[in-house]
Design a protein around this motif. Sequence first.
Motif, PDB file in Angstrom:
ATOM      1  N   VAL A   7       0.893  -1.159   0.000  1.00 38.03           N
ATOM      2  CA  VAL A   7       0.000   0.000   0.000  1.00 38.03           C
ATOM      3  C   VAL A   7       0.926   1.202   0.000  1.00 38.03           C
ATOM      4  O   VAL A   7       1.656   1.413   0.959  1.00 38.03           O
ATOM      5  CB  VAL A   7      -0.908   0.014   1.240  1.00 38.03           C
ATOM      6  N   GLU A   8       0.904   1.970  -1.064  1.00 35.47           N
ATOM      7  CA  GLU A   8       1.909   3.026  -1.179  1.00 35.47           C
ATOM      8  C   GLU A   8       1.304   4.389  -1.490  1.00 35.47           C
ATOM      9  O   GLU A   8       0.399   4.510  -2.298  1.00 35.47           O
ATOM     10  CB  GLU A   8       2.918   2.689  -2.274  1.00 35.47           C
ATOM     11  N   ASN A   9       1.780   5.371  -0.793  1.00 35.78           N
ATOM     12  CA  ASN A   9       1.603   6.759  -1.164  1.00 35.78           C
ATOM     13  C   ASN A   9       3.022   7.300  -1.207  1.00 35.78           C
ATOM     14  O   ASN A   9       3.614   7.570  -0.167  1.00 35.78           O
ATOM     15  CB  ASN A   9       0.738   7.503  -0.141  1.00 35.78           C
ATOM     16  N   SER A  10       3.604   7.379  -2.375  1.00 37.54           N
ATOM     17  CA  SER A  10       5.037   7.599  -2.513  1.00 37.54           C
ATOM     18  C   SER A  10       5.532   8.870  -1.828  1.00 37.54           C
ATOM     19  O   SER A  10       6.691   8.965  -1.446  1.00 37.54           O
ATOM     20  CB  SER A  10       5.426   7.644  -3.996  1.00 37.54           C
ATOM     21  N   GLU A  11       4.652   9.836  -1.629  1.00 38.97           N
ATOM     22  CA  GLU A  11       5.094  11.086  -1.013  1.00 38.97           C
ATOM     23  C   GLU A  11       5.083  11.033   0.513  1.00 38.97           C
ATOM     24  O   GLU A  11       5.724  11.845   1.163  1.00 38.97           O
ATOM     25  CB  GLU A  11       4.210  12.242  -1.489  1.00 38.97           C
ATOM     26  N   THR A  12       4.333  10.085   1.087  1.00 41.30           N
ATOM     27  CA  THR A  12       4.198  10.095   2.540  1.00 41.30           C
ATOM     28  C   THR A  12       4.542   8.778   3.221  1.00 41.30           C
ATOM     29  O   THR A  12       5.197   8.777   4.252  1.00 41.30           O
ATOM     30  CB  THR A  12       2.763  10.495   2.943  1.00 41.30           C
ATOM     31  N   PHE A  13       4.102   7.643   2.700  1.00 45.33           N
ATOM     32  CA  PHE A  13       4.349   6.389   3.405  1.00 45.33           C
ATOM     33  C   PHE A  13       4.333   5.208   2.441  1.00 45.33           C
ATOM     34  O   PHE A  13       3.846   5.301   1.319  1.00 45.33           O
ATOM     35  CB  PHE A  13       3.306   6.166   4.503  1.00 45.33           C
ATOM     36  N   GLN A  14       4.890   4.085   2.937  1.00 42.64           N
ATOM     37  CA  GLN A  14       4.828   2.817   2.210  1.00 42.64           C
ATOM     38  C   GLN A  14       4.483   1.719   3.213  1.00 42.64           C
ATOM     39  O   GLN A  14       4.988   1.723   4.342  1.00 42.64           O
ATOM     40  CB  GLN A  14       6.173   2.470   1.552  1.00 42.64           C
ATOM     41  N   ILE A  15       3.614   0.795   2.788  1.00 44.00           N
ATOM     42  CA  ILE A  15       3.241  -0.351   3.614  1.00 44.00           C
ATOM     43  C   ILE A  15       3.566  -1.623   2.842  1.00 44.00           C
ATOM     44  O   ILE A  15       3.253  -1.732   1.652  1.00 44.00           O
ATOM     45  CB  ILE A  15       1.739  -0.328   3.972  1.00 44.00           C
ATOM     46  N   TYR A  16       4.182  -2.582   3.548  1.00 46.68           N
ATOM     47  CA  TYR A  16       4.479  -3.884   2.964  1.00 46.68           C
ATOM     48  C   TYR A  16       3.872  -4.958   3.861  1.00 46.68           C
ATOM     49  O   TYR A  16       4.089  -4.943   5.081  1.00 46.68           O
ATOM     50  CB  TYR A  16       5.988  -4.106   2.865  1.00 46.68           C
ATOM     51  N   LEU A  17       3.127  -5.882   3.267  1.00 49.35           N
ATOM     52  CA  LEU A  17       2.484  -6.965   4.017  1.00 49.35           C
ATOM     53  C   LEU A  17       2.992  -8.318   3.522  1.00 49.35           C
ATOM     54  O   LEU A  17       3.252  -8.494   2.329  1.00 49.35           O
ATOM     55  CB  LEU A  17       0.960  -6.914   3.852  1.00 49.35           C
ATOM     56  N   TRP A  18       3.089  -9.273   4.432  1.00 50.83           N
ATOM     57  CA  TRP A  18       3.561 -10.625   4.124  1.00 50.83           C
ATOM     58  C   TRP A  18       2.561 -11.641   4.656  1.00 50.83           C
ATOM     59  O   TRP A  18       2.089 -11.513   5.785  1.00 50.83           O
ATOM     60  CB  TRP A  18       4.912 -10.861   4.792  1.00 50.83           C
ATOM     61  N   PHE A  94      -0.075 -13.171   9.161  1.00 49.73           N
ATOM     62  CA  PHE A  94       0.246 -11.931   8.465  1.00 49.73           C
ATOM     63  C   PHE A  94       1.222 -11.073   9.275  1.00 49.73           C
ATOM     64  O   PHE A  94       1.112 -10.973  10.502  1.00 49.73           O
ATOM     65  CB  PHE A  94      -1.009 -11.116   8.177  1.00 49.73           C
ATOM     66  N   THR A  95       2.159 -10.460   8.567  1.00 51.51           N
ATOM     67  CA  THR A  95       3.032  -9.450   9.167  1.00 51.51           C
ATOM     68  C   THR A  95       3.017  -8.221   8.271  1.00 51.51           C
ATOM     69  O   THR A  95       2.651  -8.291   7.091  1.00 51.51           O
ATOM     70  CB  THR A  95       4.478  -9.954   9.322  1.00 51.51           C
ATOM     71  N   GLY A  96       3.418  -7.095   8.835  1.00 48.71           N
ATOM     72  CA  GLY A  96       3.430  -5.870   8.038  1.00 48.71           C
ATOM     73  C   GLY A  96       4.347  -4.820   8.639  1.00 48.71           C
ATOM     74  O   GLY A  96       4.637  -4.834   9.838  1.00 48.71           O
ATOM     75  N   ILE A  97       4.821  -3.936   7.779  1.00 50.39           N
ATOM     76  CA  ILE A  97       5.570  -2.762   8.225  1.00 50.39           C
ATOM     77  C   ILE A  97       5.044  -1.540   7.483  1.00 50.39           C
ATOM     78  O   ILE A  97       4.540  -1.647   6.364  1.00 50.39           O
ATOM     79  CB  ILE A  97       7.093  -2.897   7.998  1.00 50.39           C
ATOM     80  N   ILE A  98       5.146  -0.402   8.129  1.00 49.06           N
ATOM     81  CA  ILE A  98       4.849   0.877   7.490  1.00 49.06           C
ATOM     82  C   ILE A  98       6.050   1.783   7.708  1.00 49.06           C
ATOM     83  O   ILE A  98       6.663   1.773   8.786  1.00 49.06           O
ATOM     84  CB  ILE A  98       3.560   1.519   8.050  1.00 49.06           C
ATOM     85  N   LEU A  99       6.407   2.541   6.672  1.00 48.52           N
ATOM     86  CA  LEU A  99       7.568   3.438   6.723  1.00 48.52           C
ATOM     87  C   LEU A  99       7.177   4.814   6.214  1.00 48.52           C
ATOM     88  O   LEU A  99       6.365   4.930   5.294  1.00 48.52           O
ATOM     89  CB  LEU A  99       8.704   2.897   5.860  1.00 48.52           C
ATOM     90  N   SER A 100       7.766   5.839   6.822  1.00 51.90           N
ATOM     91  CA  SER A 100       7.546   7.199   6.346  1.00 51.90           C
ATOM     92  C   SER A 100       8.747   8.057   6.697  1.00 51.90           C
ATOM     93  O   SER A 100       9.270   7.975   7.801  1.00 51.90           O
ATOM     94  CB  SER A 100       6.295   7.809   6.971  1.00 51.90           C
TER      95      SER A 100
END
Length: 210
Positions: A7-18, A94-100
């Motif tokens: 799930v990406e909003n390139s200007e503010t955050f990125q989310i990756y799920l596994w 499920f695992t996930g990370i969010i980065l900003s």
Amino acid sequence: MPLYKTVENSETFQIYLWKIEESETWLSRDIVLTPHCQSRLEGMKSELHRRGFLSIRHLLAQAGYTDADLYYDEGGKPHLKDGTYISITHSFEFTGIILSKKQEVGIDIEKQRDKILRIAHRFTPVKEYRTLANDQALIRKLTMVWGAKESIYKIMGIHGLSFLNHIRVAEFDMRDGHTSAEVFLKGISRRFEVYFKEFEGFTLAYALSV
């Protein structure tokens, strides 16, 4: 499977799920852990927890990081050495990370379960949601509210922060997939935007500091 969803909003955050479907042996391949994290892994009795721990390192790799780039403060909150904000979650398979790089962020994945009906009074005024059509709808909404508060709690990183008394989630329509929230604690007042996504009987919530 490797990466489940982004799930990406390139200007503010990125989310990756596994979605954890691989063996522990497979997940261990090409992953180099720091001595601290290797010790943490070896101390985990649950195989699913170990697989989740390793899958998060694969998500870090997707974002261009290694385990050595990650560290935890005294409260257990994760940080990246380059200053990028990060939050981590694990629920069952499920695992996930969010980065900003621009704002503090928090993430939570929860399985939609009947159990939440029994504990709801501990984190939200349940009477606010009794107008919902049935228990399944109530479970879905309460899971969203819990996820919102959990993701905000991860941002705040303050022990003693009460889900029930200090975090207020504004009323929302589940179809919108979005709400706002506020924290009030000892003179602190902070606002957040919270978003939701549902998949395979799970709810993803992520909060962005305003």
